[in-house]
Design a protein around this motif. Structure first.
Motif, short mmCIF file in Angstrom:
data_model
loop_
_atom_site.label_atom_id
_atom_site.label_comp_id
_atom_site.label_asym_id
_atom_site.label_seq_id
_atom_site.Cartn_x
_atom_site.Cartn_y
_atom_site.Cartn_z
N GLU A 18 -23.86 85.02 71.45
CA GLU A 18 -22.76 85.87 70.97
C GLU A 18 -21.97 85.14 69.88
OE1 GLU A 18 -20.65 88.87 73.48
OE2 GLU A 18 -18.98 87.49 73.17
N PRO A 62 -27.30 77.07 82.53
CA PRO A 62 -27.64 76.91 81.11
C PRO A 62 -28.02 78.24 80.45
CG PRO A 62 -28.63 75.17 82.41
CD PRO A 62 -28.04 76.13 83.39
N THR A 105 -26.48 82.33 76.52
CA THR A 105 -26.09 83.71 76.21
C THR A 105 -24.77 83.73 75.45
OG1 THR A 105 -27.16 84.36 78.27
CG2 THR A 105 -25.75 85.99 77.22
N ASP A 106 -23.81 82.91 75.90
CA ASP A 106 -22.54 82.80 75.18
C ASP A 106 -22.77 82.36 73.74
OD1 ASP A 106 -21.26 83.46 77.51
OD2 ASP A 106 -20.57 81.43 77.97
N ILE A 138 -26.57 81.08 81.04
CA ILE A 138 -25.30 81.73 80.70
C ILE A 138 -24.69 81.06 79.46
CG2 ILE A 138 -23.00 82.35 81.52
CD1 ILE A 138 -24.05 82.12 84.37
N VAL A 139 -24.71 79.73 79.45
CA VAL A 139 -24.18 78.99 78.29
C VAL A 139 -24.91 79.44 77.02
CG1 VAL A 139 -24.12 76.70 77.23
CG2 VAL A 139 -23.41 76.99 79.61
N TYR A 164 -22.86 82.84 67.80
CA TYR A 164 -23.54 82.63 66.52
C TYR A 164 -24.30 83.87 66.03
CZ TYR A 164 -22.36 77.81 67.54
OH TYR A 164 -21.67 76.66 67.84
N GLU A 198 -26.31 74.83 72.72
CA GLU A 198 -25.47 75.39 71.65
C GLU A 198 -25.94 75.02 70.24
OE1 GLU A 198 -24.27 73.56 74.17
OE2 GLU A 198 -22.62 74.58 75.19
#
Lengths: 717, 717
Positions: A317, A308, A313-314, A310-311, A319, A437
């Motif tokens: 980027e 989670p 962190t993505d 890593i998710v 948003y 997210e």
């Protein structure tokens, strides 16, 4: 209290069509009024009743003894006009027309609505609807919704009644409460701006959500909404993106403008947050109810699981949320309290067996040691062995109090086990989500809103005004129209730009060889000469262009030749206005030339938009352009707009090339915005190319040249 | 049954570290095995127990009387190697290593994992994990998860254990069931591809979802996954998008490739659907469990409210779902059954008072009259007066049966009142959502998947092979390396492209003025001369290029000048190899020239990627490029890739210009892909510009010319 407090907090309400009969709309409205605990006078109006739900009933509005603030009308459309006339006679302040059957059904409905508007306007009665569900405010529910919204701090305004009933039902199940719940209906008089201004003053409201299909008056919106934005965040779901702006557009600028850009720009300008989907609207709403601002852009992630993290962190980027760079001091302090397999970098992974204390340590260290860089924390909780989600939730609440300047948002990832912790957080007005997210999406929106709150208000922004010879411009327009043209000729556009202080090659229209020679002399050699005829588009194809003319004699001869060529090779019946004599731009003195396009198109709601981007013959294919509304448009806006294009990097100077005259370019853009703001009859304008040369440090030569400009006037005179 | 059926459907399972003590991992695994109703032999291994949970216990694996398919290892990491050795001795088929403390903790763990892999590999034991949660299959649950997943048809495979526990908890609350629930752990041996192949064979599974942070072997994935995709839809949430590919890249192509393009391309190539967020993953999963394909792209919207209809239309545009154009016959038929204020156009608005019958009529008319154009229906239900959501849900189920070739997806917009209708639909395997946007997003993904299912399989695709002189190419590489270079010089690249049948101007390297003059004479005038230095990248910026040299004398002089300029203006210490003399492309014979960039970069997982786009000195700023994997890359791929750029429109011919030699360009692209596939030592390649001229119908002149090419070899020899 706002200007419409007689509407949102009336001292008395009459209901025309009130009914004691269960299942009738006129009954539901009465039931809702009573159930909402309304403290003012209630007057049911029904010719056949003496009392309804315990309230004394009257045969007509005119029989009511006291004054009436609001009249709710629930009778069929055809009877509404008569009721409206009585409202006027009674000096009622507002009419809420729940009845449908007006503009939305077309045909006779359009006329009926126009008549209703006229009666109300003349009689000084504000009109809400028609075709609406009514409204719920902190003091009153006069809707015909079948259930009462729960109390909360979200004000929701909707142009669609069905959206309101769906959301009401959905909100109950999802634990979302409302301060105001307002149906805008056809917006015949009172519109979204009026009501936003009103609820922005309501102390029970912390965030304003809108579902809109249109904005009635763009100028009013831009003038008035920014002040509300400084009081409450406003989040809008605007639908109809695929239909708007579909009208055929003939110019480059029009074709490149696309469907929905103007709404994006207007909302951005006003400081309004735009939601893209229905769930986004409420994800944002929930986060914004926290009523905290965010001081900065960089967050620390505290997680008890790597995946989670890593998710998330993505999502940072995606948003545009910054991953805070933790200082060595912080990292050292974290390492001391965390187990070996943990990560002391951001995301701070306190690993699966983390008890609440470990979350607490991570909070304290990051918020204290890196106070300046860390704007807040994203807390991720997955259900593992020692997790104790309830305790972690309580800890987040505690940390929110301990660090009032930090923003804490969390994702408690799970189902059953996360219901209680989510409740703990929501009760404390702290944002919590099931997945990372949407948490990051909403946080990024609040970051932007916090920046909006910190920027100077749009209302106080003053725009410099260039003095121009307006009489001369009006004369040029009038002459073109007298000539039956809506597209200006080159010598006309050249004169307009010269008046507006934009460098365009000087051009004169010669109607005889002698005049051509005289103008050529005046303009200085070399000059270009071109046939002028509204019917001839590709001038060089018919021998209608002569370049590099260097003497009086050459000019004299060129005039005759061009006219003859045009007569011979041009389309039959083409009207030859003469030959334009134009200064030739001497490229040889410049070391860098970038072809730009600058243009204007007009949006039906938001007015003129300035476009800038990569020009040249491929501009329509390359599509490297950016738009901005011309409303309160200054050099900073123009520069920010330019920076949204890729070509701006080339202007800045790449690969050892000099910087282009960016100041010259944005000067053209702001002068152009004044022009199109002052002359609404200019419906389209394209400069392509606008040549931008290298910066002219000595100021001796112009850094830009508008060598090809097309101005189209509206068909109306 | 797949190749790993001994793992997913074993006849016997041993648990090393099995425990009777509540709360121990070794106990939870045993409890789960028993609770899952596993029918095979169960052997708890524990030196101190004689019986655990009713199963006879053994002191070691070797004491077990029968054969063992699967050994689950729940002892600490340091004891795992010994257990693995016993597995080998016992000829166990698979080892599931739940223990953590391997590669993921770094240091000693890396060595421990390598040793474990070696033991298993040598002993022919397949290894799952380490550092995993175990797995749930239709016959067995050997995880240490604290609850059992509900039965369902979704197979979920996750590289993160925490993600699994979160999803398990969340799924319970949201009524989602699983056929397989598999933790991949460190993927030391059995990887995502092995397990996807396995669950694709499982009749209980209708859709496969994965959470991945990496793909172990890109080639294996591309070779094997497409066959599984034809059996079951595969949906992947791949995280770590912001970290991948962050390695510094020196070339145009590398810099333009960005972070995560290769995964997008690989998933697209394999026919895998990529989810962008966690909720997307499950929105897609739910819709895909319907196991229906969609025949077409165009849908009709049937709604009882206007606003949600507009929102849905917007979502159609956002996600690329077509709004079916209803025929006049359909519209007439609709008008006959619908009330006057309804809309018979798409979206079909059957208005707020619509009873179920009106939905039924709309279905029947649209699906019958416009059978050919309408692929399915999006049904929107808002809670209004006569809505009867339960009845509408039953109707949708009925219509699904009545029209088996049509796809029906619905949004029942609300909360409490929509719980029962949603259950009705889910029980019938029909997709239902609370808001329209995720419904349309998921539908668009299923449309794409349906198209993937209809296209020829990747495995059967054959790629033509060009014959080339490989010996000569190896020699050129060897010579460059012998010279200590990894960047080839222009005369070397020119020769390579000539070998590969790509038109590149002939080039020779001159090391003296005399030699330059001699080569110029040989190559025929005019020639171009350019400095050759590995350190000088932008040759013209330092005066290192001379164009249009037309005589021996000029060539002689140019050599000296170029060398001097490079010495003076080039980077300090640049090694000057000499001056290349190159044929000049005679532009005058062409009427149209477009500068393109074609290049290659390598992704660590997916191998070589071909790039194409707008070239020239501004290529890095314009960023109008598209990528494709070189794996099984043919002309159709190259053309489709080219069409993703904006410049492709210019190549097609705009503004009266001729069409460019697009066939010539894509020929270069496929030849290039063969080159980089056959020579993995080519790590980067840029052709910029690759000049593309107008189509050469007579074939006498080349339609493309690779005038500037840079090839970089890997550092390793």
């Amino acid at each position: 209290m706002g200007k419409l407090s007689f509407l949102t907090n009336p001292t008395s309400v009459a209901v025309v069509g009130a009914s004691a009969q269960d299942g009738k709309v006129g009954n539901t409205v009465m039931v809702n009024i009573r159930a909402s605990g309304y403290k003012g006078q209630v007057y049911p109006i029904n010719p056949k009743a003496t009392e309804i739900l315990g309230y004394k009933a009257y045969k007509s509005i005119l029989e009511v003894p006291g004054e009436i603030d609001v009249v709710v009308v629930v009778i069929p459309a055809k009877a509404v006009l008569a009721a409206a006339k009585e409202c006027v006679e009674k000096h009622a302040k507002a009419l809420i027309c729940i009845a449908a059957g007006f503009k939305e059904i077309g045909g006779d409905g359009v006329k009926l609505e126009a008549d209703l508007i006229e009666i109300c306007k003349k009689g000084n009665v504000r009109l809400v609807g028609p075709n609406c569900l009514g409204l719920v405010t902190p003091t009153l529910n006069c809707t015909f919704a079948s259930s009462q919204p729960s109390k909360g701090s979200i004000a929701f305004l909707s142009q669609s009644g069905a959206m309101l009933t769906s959301i009401l039902d959905w909100a109950h199940t999802n634990g979302i409460g409302f301060s105001n719940f307002i149906s805008l209906g056809n917006k015949a008089d009172v519109d979204e701006v009026d009501l936003v201004l009103e609820v922005a003053e309501d102390p029970n409201t912390s965030v304003i959500l809108l579902y809109l299909e249109s904005v009635v008056d763009g100028k009013k919106f831009l003038e008035q909404i920014p002040a509300s934005v400084t009081k409450k965040p406003i989040i809008i779901l605007k639908s109809g993106t695929s239909a708007a702006g579909a009208a055929a557009a003939s110019s480059h600028t029009g074709a490149l403008a696309g469907n929905d850009i103007a709404f994006d720009l207007a909302f951005e300008k006003a400081g309004v947050v735009r939601a893209k989907t229905m769930s986004d609207l409420f994800d944002l709403g929930r986060l914004f109810t926290s009523q905290r601002m965010i001081n900065g852009r960089d967050f620390v992630i505290i997680t008890n699981a790597g995946g989670p993290g890593i998710v998330t962190t993505d999502a940072f980027e995606t948003y545009g949320v910054g991953l805070a760079k933790l200082s060595d001091k912080t990292k050292d302090a974290l390492r001391k309290v965390l187990p070996e397999e943990a990560s002391a970098k951001n995301p701070v992974d306190i690993v699966g067996d983390a008890p609440p204390k470990r979350y607490a340590d991570a909070f304290d260290i990051c918020f204290t040691e890196d106070d300046k860089t860390v704007a807040g924390a994203v807390v991720l909780v997955t259900p593992q062995g020692q997790t104790q989600p309830n305790e972690v939730a309580k800890l987040c609440v505690e940390m929110g109090k301990k660090y009032p300047s930090k923003f804490i948002v969390s994702a408690f990832m799970g189902g059953e086990t996360m219901i209680e912790p989510c409740k703990i957080l929501r009760d404390a007005q702290m944002p919590v989500f099931a997945f990372p997210e949407p948490a990051i999406y909403a946080t990024s929106a609040l970051i932007r809103y916090s920046e909006v709150r910190a920027r100077p208000s749009l209302a106080s922004k003053s725009i410099p005004h260039f003095k121009v010879d307006d009489e001369r411009i009006k004369k040029i327009f009038a002459d073109a129209r007298a000539d039956g043209r809506t597209v200006l000729l080159s010598h006309e556009t050249s004169e307009i730009f010269t008046i507006y202080g934009v460098n365009a090659p000087r051009t004169k229209l010669a109607t005889s060889p002698d005049e051509a020679a005289k103008f050529a002399e005046e303009l200085k050699y070399p000059v270009v000469m071109k046939i002028v005829s509204p019917q001839i588009i590709h001038k060089s194809d018919c021998g209608g262009v002569k370049l590099n003319i260097k003497s009086k004699d050459e000019a004299h001869k060129a005039f005759t030749e061009i006219m003859e060529n045009a007569k011979k090779n041009g389309p039959k019946g083409a009207v030859l206005k003469g030959v334009e004599v134009q200064q030739m731009v001497d490229f040889s003195v410049y070391s860098k030339t970038v072809e730009m396009i600058v243009g204007v198109s007009r949006d039906p709601t938001w007015g003129a938009m300035i476009m800038v981007g990569q020009g040249g013959i491929y501009a329509n294919y390359v599509k490297d352009v950016a738009f901005e509304l011309s409303y309160k448009y200054d050099k900073a806006d123009a520069l920010a707009q330019l920076k949204r294009t890729k070509v701006s990097e080339i202007l800045e100077g790449v690969r050892g090339q000099p910087r282009s005259d960016i100041e010259g370019l944005i000067d053209v853009m702001v002068r152009l915005s004044q022009f199109v703001n002052e002359y609404p009859e200019v419906v389209e304008l394209d400069m392509n190319p606008l040549l931008v040369f290298e910066e002219q440090k000595d100021g001796k030569r112009p850094g830009v040249a508008a060598v090809d400009v097309k101005i189209t006037l509206s068909g109306e005179h």
